[in-house]
Design a protein around this motif. Structure first.
Motif, PDB file in Angstrom:
ATOM      1  N   ILE A   6      37.244  38.772  32.197  1.00 17.80           N
ATOM      2  CA  ILE A   6      37.819  38.580  33.537  1.00 17.80           C
ATOM      3  C   ILE A   6      36.920  37.652  34.351  1.00 17.80           C
ATOM      4  CG2 ILE A   6      38.368  39.736  35.724  1.00 17.80           C
ATOM      5  CD1 ILE A   6      39.173  42.196  34.085  1.00 17.80           C
ATOM      6  N   ARG A   7      35.607  37.853  34.252  1.00 16.83           N
ATOM      7  CA  ARG A   7      34.660  36.998  34.974  1.00 16.83           C
ATOM      8  C   ARG A   7      34.746  35.551  34.500  1.00 16.83           C
ATOM      9  NH1 ARG A   7      29.970  41.545  34.461  1.00 16.83           N
ATOM     10  NH2 ARG A   7      30.479  42.717  36.370  1.00 16.83           N
ATOM     11  N   LYS A   8      34.901  35.354  33.199  1.00 14.38           N
ATOM     12  CA  LYS A   8      35.022  33.995  32.664  1.00 14.38           C
ATOM     13  C   LYS A   8      36.318  33.347  33.156  1.00 14.38           C
ATOM     14  CE  LYS A   8      32.258  34.662  28.476  1.00 14.38           C
ATOM     15  NZ  LYS A   8      32.273  34.722  26.987  1.00 14.38           N
ATOM     16  N   LEU A   9      37.376  34.145  33.236  1.00 17.27           N
ATOM     17  CA  LEU A   9      38.650  33.640  33.730  1.00 17.27           C
ATOM     18  C   LEU A   9      38.511  33.167  35.173  1.00 17.27           C
ATOM     19  CD1 LEU A   9      41.739  33.289  33.327  1.00 17.27           C
ATOM     20  CD2 LEU A   9      42.004  35.640  34.117  1.00 17.27           C
ATOM     21  N   VAL A  10      37.832  33.965  36.005  1.00 19.97           N
ATOM     22  CA  VAL A  10      37.616  33.610  37.411  1.00 19.97           C
ATOM     23  C   VAL A  10      36.749  32.365  37.532  1.00 19.97           C
ATOM     24  CG1 VAL A  10      36.544  34.367  39.573  1.00 19.97           C
ATOM     25  CG2 VAL A  10      37.945  35.965  38.263  1.00 19.97           C
ATOM     26  N   GLU A  11      35.674  32.325  36.753  1.00 19.30           N
ATOM     27  CA  GLU A  11      34.750  31.184  36.806  1.00 19.30           C
ATOM     28  C   GLU A  11      35.411  29.899  36.322  1.00 19.30           C
ATOM     29  OE1 GLU A  11      31.533  32.618  34.490  1.00 19.30           O
ATOM     30  OE2 GLU A  11      30.813  34.016  36.021  1.00 19.30           O
ATOM     31  N   GLY A  12      36.427  30.031  35.465  1.00 17.29           N
ATOM     32  CA  GLY A  12      37.100  28.849  34.927  1.00 17.29           C
ATOM     33  C   GLY A  12      38.220  28.333  35.806  1.00 17.29           C
ATOM     34  N   THR A  13      38.383  28.937  36.988  1.00 19.45           N
ATOM     35  CA  THR A  13      39.432  28.522  37.927  1.00 19.45           C
ATOM     36  C   THR A  13      38.835  27.589  38.978  1.00 19.45           C
ATOM     37  OG1 THR A  13      40.524  30.660  37.640  1.00 19.45           O
ATOM     38  CG2 THR A  13      41.183  29.352  39.534  1.00 19.45           C
ATOM     39  N   ALA A  14      39.444  26.419  39.162  1.00 21.49           N
ATOM     40  CA  ALA A  14      38.911  25.449  40.122  1.00 21.49           C
ATOM     41  C   ALA A  14      39.114  25.907  41.562  1.00 21.49           C
ATOM     42  CB  ALA A  14      39.562  24.085  39.903  1.00 21.49           C
ATOM     43  N   ASP A  15      40.244  26.558  41.831  1.00 19.33           N
ATOM     44  CA  ASP A  15      40.493  27.068  43.182  1.00 19.33           C
ATOM     45  C   ASP A  15      39.552  28.230  43.475  1.00 19.33           C
ATOM     46  OD1 ASP A  15      42.715  25.459  44.071  1.00 19.33           O
ATOM     47  OD2 ASP A  15      43.950  26.513  42.613  1.00 19.33           O
ATOM     48  N   ALA A  16      39.421  28.554  44.749  1.00 21.09           N
ATOM     49  CA  ALA A  16      38.638  29.731  45.137  1.00 21.09           C
ATOM     50  C   ALA A  16      39.303  30.963  44.531  1.00 21.09           C
ATOM     51  CB  ALA A  16      38.577  29.848  46.653  1.00 21.09           C
ATOM     52  N   ALA A  17      38.540  31.747  43.787  1.00 19.02           N
ATOM     53  CA  ALA A  17      39.115  32.914  43.114  1.00 19.02           C
ATOM     54  C   ALA A  17      38.091  34.034  43.017  1.00 19.02           C
ATOM     55  CB  ALA A  17      39.618  32.536  41.723  1.00 19.02           C
ATOM     56  N   PHE A  18      38.612  35.248  43.010  1.00 14.04           N
ATOM     57  CA  PHE A  18      37.749  36.415  42.822  1.00 14.04           C
ATOM     58  C   PHE A  18      38.563  37.529  42.197  1.00 14.04           C
ATOM     59  CE2 PHE A  18      39.407  36.414  47.147  1.00 14.04           C
ATOM     60  CZ  PHE A  18      39.916  37.697  47.314  1.00 14.04           C
ATOM     61  N   ALA A  19      37.879  38.469  41.554  1.00 13.57           N
ATOM     62  CA  ALA A  19      38.545  39.610  40.918  1.00 13.57           C
ATOM     63  C   ALA A  19      38.043  40.892  41.548  1.00 13.57           C
ATOM     64  CB  ALA A  19      38.284  39.607  39.414  1.00 13.57           C
ATOM     65  N   LEU A  20      38.967  41.835  41.728  1.00 13.31           N
ATOM     66  CA  LEU A  20      38.635  43.141  42.299  1.00 13.31           C
ATOM     67  C   LEU A  20      38.927  44.234  41.288  1.00 13.31           C
ATOM     68  CD1 LEU A  20      40.385  42.816  45.800  1.00 13.31           C
ATOM     69  CD2 LEU A  20      38.056  42.120  45.187  1.00 13.31           C
ATOM     70  N   ASP A  21      38.085  45.280  41.284  1.00 12.24           N
ATOM     71  CA  ASP A  21      38.410  46.432  40.456  1.00 12.24           C
ATOM     72  C   ASP A  21      39.423  47.292  41.203  1.00 12.24           C
ATOM     73  OD1 ASP A  21      37.070  48.012  42.318  1.00 12.24           O
ATOM     74  OD2 ASP A  21      35.333  48.387  41.039  1.00 12.24           O
ATOM     75  N   SER A  22      39.803  48.419  40.641  1.00 10.48           N
ATOM     76  CA  SER A  22      40.858  49.249  41.235  1.00 10.48           C
ATOM     77  C   SER A  22      40.463  49.857  42.575  1.00 10.48           C
ATOM     78  CB  SER A  22      41.258  50.364  40.267  1.00 10.48           C
ATOM     79  OG  SER A  22      40.137  51.180  39.965  1.00 10.48           O
ATOM     80  N   ASN A  23      39.169  49.856  42.889  1.00  5.77           N
ATOM     81  CA  ASN A  23      38.687  50.393  44.167  1.00  5.77           C
ATOM     82  C   ASN A  23      38.550  49.316  45.243  1.00  5.77           C
ATOM     83  OD1 ASN A  23      38.332  53.163  43.335  1.00  5.77           O
ATOM     84  ND2 ASN A  23      36.576  52.459  42.131  1.00  5.77           N
ATOM     85  N   GLY A  24      38.911  48.076  44.888  1.00  5.96           N
ATOM     86  CA  GLY A  24      38.796  46.978  45.847  1.00  5.96           C
ATOM     87  C   GLY A  24      37.410  46.371  45.905  1.00  5.96           C
ATOM     88  N   ILE A  25      36.561  46.690  44.927  1.00  7.40           N
ATOM     89  CA  ILE A  25      35.199  46.148  44.871  1.00  7.40           C
ATOM     90  C   ILE A  25      35.203  44.826  44.098  1.00  7.40           C
ATOM     91  CG2 ILE A  25      32.865  46.536  43.982  1.00  7.40           C
ATOM     92  CD1 ILE A  25      33.317  49.523  44.465  1.00  7.40           C
TER      93      ILE A  25
END
Length: 220
Positions: A6-25
């Motif tokens: 998931i982190r690699k997927l986010v890092e490979g996105t040119a647009d501003a992107a972030f991933a949250l776990d189920s608790n919103g962290i």
């Protein structure tokens, strides 16, 4: 999918992107997000999303621990993009967020991937056009209401019960707790309990604010 993937997927996105776990962290935060929001990776990872973004939607509802985007994602419901006005490098700016639900191998609840794109000028124009329609045209009230109702606001996702919506309609008419209780054949205490839940769900501090917020989101 594993967290590292998931982190690699986010890092490979040119647009501003972030991933949250189920608790919103925040579990992943890419360079685009750091540049857009002015928050370093080390300052974002491990924190709750609303504590970093300080977002507010068109209905005036602040981002908080009661996030209906997250709740819908937990139920695996497809989510439309939404607009938030957030802090970006010390100034307020409208951004549109696209959301993707991602299953994480070791978690029973999904993660969410959020991709953000600035829409400040577009949003300003949209709001100006709504003001123009409301003030300068002779459209029927129903048509004006349709134009003015925000289409991309998280407040539209608030799960109000039929009873809560009913009570909001009574409040909108200016009725007090006792009057509402008598009309609905319930106790004033029950009415007040419903109102407290309504205020919490809409992130409102007063009854009037809750009504205005619900009206603007097209909930009542």
């Amino acid at each position: 999918m594993k967290v590292d993937e998931i982190r690699k997927l986010v890092e490979g996105t040119a647009d501003a992107a972030f991933a949250l776990d189920s608790n919103g962290i925040i579990a992943a935060w890419n360079r685009g997000a750091a540049n857009l929001f002015g928050v370093k990776n080390s300052e974002a990872i491990g924190k709750l999303c609303f504590e970093v973004l300080h977002g507010m939607d068109e209905c005036g509802r602040d981002c908080s621990e009661t996030c209906f985007i997250r709740q819908k994602a937990q139920m695996r419901e497809p989510l439309k993009s939404y607009d938030l006005r957030i802090n970006t490098n010390g100034k307020k700016q409208w951004c549109n967020f696209s959301i993707f639900i991602i299953e994480e191998d070791r978690s029973t609840l999904p993660y969410t991937l959020h991709v953000a794109r600035p829409v400040e000028l577009q949003k300003r124009f949209e709001l100006l056009m709504r003001d123009f329609v409301a003030q300068e045209t002779n459209l029927p009230a129903e048509n004006v209401r349709e134009v003015l109702t925000p289409k991309k606001t998280p407040t539209k996702l608030v799960n109000l019960t039929k009873r809560e919506i009913e009570i909001l309609h009574h409040i909108a008419k200016g009725e007090k707790t006792k009057q509402i209780a008598e009309k609905l054949f319930i106790s004033p205490t029950t009415v007040n309990n419903h109102i407290q839940k309504i205020l919490f769900k809409l992130g409102a501090h007063t009854r009037l604010e809750a009504v205005r917020r619900a009206e603007k989101a097209g909930l009542i």
